[in-house]
Design a protein around this motif. Structure first.
Motif, short mmCIF file in Angstrom:
data_model
loop_
_atom_site.label_atom_id
_atom_site.label_comp_id
_atom_site.label_asym_id
_atom_site.label_seq_id
_atom_site.Cartn_x
_atom_site.Cartn_y
_atom_site.Cartn_z
N TYR A 64 -18.71 -11.14 14.56
CA TYR A 64 -19.64 -12.26 14.46
C TYR A 64 -19.55 -13.20 15.65
O TYR A 64 -20.58 -13.58 16.22
N PHE A 65 -18.34 -13.59 16.02
CA PHE A 65 -18.13 -14.45 17.19
C PHE A 65 -17.07 -13.85 18.09
O PHE A 65 -16.09 -13.28 17.60
N THR A 66 -17.21 -14.02 19.39
CA THR A 66 -16.12 -13.75 20.32
C THR A 66 -16.08 -14.89 21.34
O THR A 66 -16.97 -15.74 21.36
N ASP A 67 -15.05 -14.90 22.17
CA ASP A 67 -14.88 -15.96 23.18
C ASP A 67 -15.18 -15.35 24.54
O ASP A 67 -14.73 -14.25 24.85
N VAL A 68 -15.92 -16.09 25.35
CA VAL A 68 -16.36 -15.54 26.63
C VAL A 68 -15.17 -15.19 27.53
O VAL A 68 -15.27 -14.28 28.36
N HIS A 69 -14.05 -15.89 27.37
CA HIS A 69 -12.86 -15.57 28.16
C HIS A 69 -11.81 -14.81 27.34
O HIS A 69 -10.64 -14.73 27.75
N GLY A 70 -12.21 -14.30 26.20
CA GLY A 70 -11.28 -13.51 25.39
C GLY A 70 -10.23 -14.34 24.68
O GLY A 70 -9.24 -13.81 24.17
N LYS A 71 -10.42 -15.65 24.63
CA LYS A 71 -9.45 -16.51 23.94
C LYS A 71 -9.74 -16.50 22.42
O LYS A 71 -10.79 -16.07 21.98
N PRO A 72 -8.79 -17.01 21.64
CA PRO A 72 -9.05 -17.09 20.20
C PRO A 72 -10.22 -18.03 19.91
O PRO A 72 -10.46 -18.99 20.64
N VAL A 73 -10.91 -17.73 18.85
CA VAL A 73 -12.08 -18.47 18.41
C VAL A 73 -11.67 -19.39 17.28
O VAL A 73 -10.84 -19.03 16.45
N GLN A 74 -12.22 -20.59 17.24
CA GLN A 74 -11.83 -21.54 16.19
C GLN A 74 -12.48 -21.21 14.84
O GLN A 74 -11.88 -21.44 13.80
N GLU A 75 -13.71 -20.69 14.86
CA GLU A 75 -14.41 -20.39 13.60
C GLU A 75 -13.71 -19.22 12.92
O GLU A 75 -13.69 -18.11 13.44
N TYR A 76 -13.22 -19.45 11.71
CA TYR A 76 -12.27 -18.50 11.14
C TYR A 76 -12.91 -17.23 10.62
O TYR A 76 -12.22 -16.28 10.32
N TRP A 77 -14.23 -17.18 10.47
CA TRP A 77 -14.90 -15.97 9.97
C TRP A 77 -15.32 -15.06 11.13
O TRP A 77 -16.06 -14.10 10.93
N HIS A 78 -14.82 -15.33 12.33
CA HIS A 78 -15.30 -14.64 13.53
C HIS A 78 -15.21 -13.12 13.47
O HIS A 78 -16.08 -12.45 14.03
N PRO A 79 -14.18 -12.50 12.83
CA PRO A 79 -14.15 -11.03 12.92
C PRO A 79 -14.94 -10.35 11.81
O PRO A 79 -14.93 -9.12 11.73
N MET A 80 -15.61 -11.12 10.96
CA MET A 80 -16.35 -10.50 9.86
C MET A 80 -17.60 -9.80 10.39
O MET A 80 -18.07 -10.06 11.50
N LYS A 81 -18.12 -8.90 9.58
CA LYS A 81 -19.35 -8.20 9.91
C LYS A 81 -20.45 -8.72 8.99
O LYS A 81 -20.41 -8.46 7.78
N PHE A 82 -21.39 -9.46 9.56
CA PHE A 82 -22.52 -9.98 8.80
C PHE A 82 -23.67 -8.99 8.89
O PHE A 82 -23.80 -8.26 9.87
N TRP A 83 -24.53 -9.00 7.88
CA TRP A 83 -25.65 -8.05 7.88
C TRP A 83 -26.60 -8.26 9.05
O TRP A 83 -27.02 -7.29 9.70
N TRP A 84 -26.97 -9.51 9.35
CA TRP A 84 -28.13 -9.71 10.22
C TRP A 84 -27.89 -9.34 11.68
O TRP A 84 -28.84 -8.86 12.33
#
Lengths: 427, 427
Positions: free
Chosen positions: A323-343
């Motif tokens: 769902y989210f990644t960081d442009v420099h490969g750093k950790p993301v603050q939004e905690y649902w970032h590795p989930m797979k959303f349908w849309w």
């Protein structure tokens, strides 16, 4: 499933797959379970089996569903119209779904679209005309948000119903809604920014994407009319150029979600945040504009955005789009970032198929195969139809929810409709 | 790890575990990596190894860290004060952590607390006095939010530094901050509600919890002073009674997060949403008040809240506390609901230990063992110390982030400090 997209029979088979799933599974789910036969409009907060678990209504989805229903009413592929009057906005009980199967008829879609639009018009605007974000089932105001995407979805809903019915009354409402969106979004001071603009001025990709796709849709429905002094083609072109100049970063091979006023990368959590599915959606909006206008440089732009953000988002370990990644490969603050959303998967299915059909290049057919297959292995609900919305990184549903304030008849059926029609046109 | 809590040697061993992890692992991590030696205050957005990944500052954490540092400065267990002057607010390089290990000295904590408080006072208030939510590293305003929890954390930070240093100047600032919190939270119209109060009036558990715990902390620091015409004891008692009357539902065996004005359960996503960790935190605030005032009915209330919300939140399949559940077992709209966050585990470790020490009942010792063991198997980072913040339902970290705008030196070290002291006092 989609095999070799260069083979005409395989394309026809895939077209039929999208069409049939759309008309026999996804739209019947919403017609049957979502339409509010008492108060009009659509309910989207549905449990796995379609039962309503929250009666509050999303204003986004009154417009989105109205658009989807009216667009489908023009798309063909139906049974002959039923006896249900296409003039009435009282939604009939969906007779067809409880016993012997009968696909919905054109009139069912028109009636559903009109119900959403009439609910929207009657109940979803504040006294100053700005649209709410949520209202109660009966149409009493619940929540107003600062931003104005309800207006974009209302604009395309009104426009699609006008075109499907020929009733010009909806045309003026459509264009006024788009004007309101443009005014709030781009006239400084009308939407209070979350972050102090003196300390950190920022601009976002989302309003430009909405400017673009709404202009494209209205141009198809009205021709190249004007809003706030520019034609639809001018608005679309302006949005593409803004995105290309300030949000697309060839050196980083990335599309940013927010940047500084001159396109500066903002080296904080929010500025580094990439939303691959969102940027891939922008990519196909741009490919669509490139094709409509014959602009090769925009074609290259859209293809670059798609490939770069696929690289950024495709999960090489578990498949699917992060769902989210960081442009420099750093950790993301939004905690649902590795989930797979349908849309994001719906948007990537559209974008990769469009890219392949426009270029004939195998790389996009292969990407399409990957995302189509992964999505169809993990999202569909075999028991009750439609898709689950939220999977964990490994691809397991984390909730049985079938709809919410965020998930309703839009990304999935739009994907199915567009892919069906693109493949049909490709022959 | 904590074995049999009824055995005095086991209690002493567990007390030492909490103390040593607090003083040799967790606080050194923040002293070393979080303190801003250039601009003052604390940076909490830290990567796994402590490197700063976002320089923006949380205003909550200036107050929270100031409270934690100053409270620890009074807690003992330190090396003799270093040569660093406890009067200076310039944070010295943390000499001790790069070579041979030396635990931080009392003066290090005092200096750190003063740095956070001086940054807070100098840079974190808007012209009208309301505190921001985030500011830049240098202290320029970024984001103001509607609600006023920054004020509660400022109040306890100022109060703790006053008590640790004897400097009365901080006392007035503390009490003014709590008054501002109370005024904004309970004087109608000062915080614009998200949801139309005409359509759906609601009230939330969180402001009552903050009223209670802040009153408790200030009462410890100042004695039973008044704010807005009530003593701290009166504010605490009022908050407990409001929670008991309107948020605790014995028939449902649940503690609600939001209810209608008379405690009505609101049968929509938001109204059905349970946050077990949050309610368990409320439970120990109430147990603490029950003990301070000798109120048996509040003791029973806190114990009921703890047991009911443990039942609601404990994941029987994978262990740990689920973040959100639905009071009627329906699907939850918030998509991160099955994740395991660090702080609910900290709150449950405190609440279960407190419940056991107050009652002597085995059931709470067993709950404490379960949550202590699960948390310590999954959250600590063996390579760089401190805890990971976010695990998936199965207990795997989903990010290496060690701190953010939400995670810093508060829930974990507060847990360690309280558990250490409770066990020590139990003897």
């Amino acid at each position: 499933m989609n095999g070799n997209l260069t083979d005409s029979a395989a394309r026809a088979g895939l077209a039929a797959f999208y069409r049939d799933t759309l008309l026999n599974d996804v739209m019947p789910f919403w017609l049957r379970h979502g339409l509010d036969r008492e108060h009009g409009g659509i309910l989207t907060c549905l449990d796995r089996n379609g039962s309503v678990i929250d009666t509050d209504k999303s204003v986004w989805f009154q417009g989105r569903a109205a658009w989807m229903f009216a667009t489908l009413a023009r798309a063909g592929g139906f049974q002959p119209p039923s006896e249900a009057s296409s003039k009435s906005s009282t939604v009939p009980a969906i007779h067809a779904f409880d016993g012997g199967w009968k696909p919905p008829a054109r009139a069912d879609f028109l009636t559903a679209s009109r119900s959403c639009i009439e609910f929207l018009r009657a109940h979803c605007a504040a006294p100053d005309g700005k649209l709410y974000f949520t209202v109660t089932r009966e149409g009493r105001p619940l929540r107003m948000r600062r931003y104005v995407y309800s207006e974009c979805f209302a604009a395309i809903g009104y426009a699609a119903l006008r075109r499907a019915t020929g009733d010009e009354a909806w045309g003026a409402l459509s264009r006024a809604a788009y004007e309101s969106f443009l005014r709030h979004s781009f006239e400084p001071g009308l939407i209070a920014p979350k972050v102090s603009p003196e300390t950190r001025p920022m601009k976002a990709l989302a309003p430009l994407m909405m400017t673009l796709v709404t202009a494209q849709d209205l141009r198809e429905d009205f021709g190249d009319v004007t809003a706030r002094g520019r034609t639809m083609t001018e608005w679309a072109g302006w949005a593409v150029q803004e995105i290309a100049r300030d949000f697309v970063k060839p050196d980083l091979r990335a599309v940013m979600e927010v940047v500084g006023p001159a396109g500066e990368v903002i080296d904080h959590f929010e500025g580094r945040l990439l939303n691959p599915g969102h940027a891939i959606e922008a990519a196909w909006f741009i490919l669509r504009e490139a094709k409509a206008r014959g602009r090769d440089e925009w074609m290259r732009l859209g293809l670059d955005m798609l490939r770069w953000m696929w690289e950024r988002g495709w999960d090489r370990e578990h498949g699917g789009l992060l769902y989210f990644t960081d442009v420099h490969g750093k950790p993301v603050q939004e905690y649902w970032h590795p989930m797979k959303f349908w849309w994001p998967h719906n948007e990537a299915i559209i974008a990769t198929l469009m890219a392949h059909l426009l270029t004939g290049e195998d790389v996009y057919a292969e990407m399409h195969r990957q995302v189509h297959d992964w999505a169809h292995r993990h999202f569909p609900d075999p028991a009750h139809g439609e898709w689950f919305g939220y999977l964990d990184r490994q691809g397991r549903p984390t909730t049985e929810l079938k709809g919410s304030m965020w998930k309703g008849p839009f990304h999935l059926p739009r994907e199915q409709l567009l892919c069906w029609r693109m493949l049909e046109q490709a022959g």
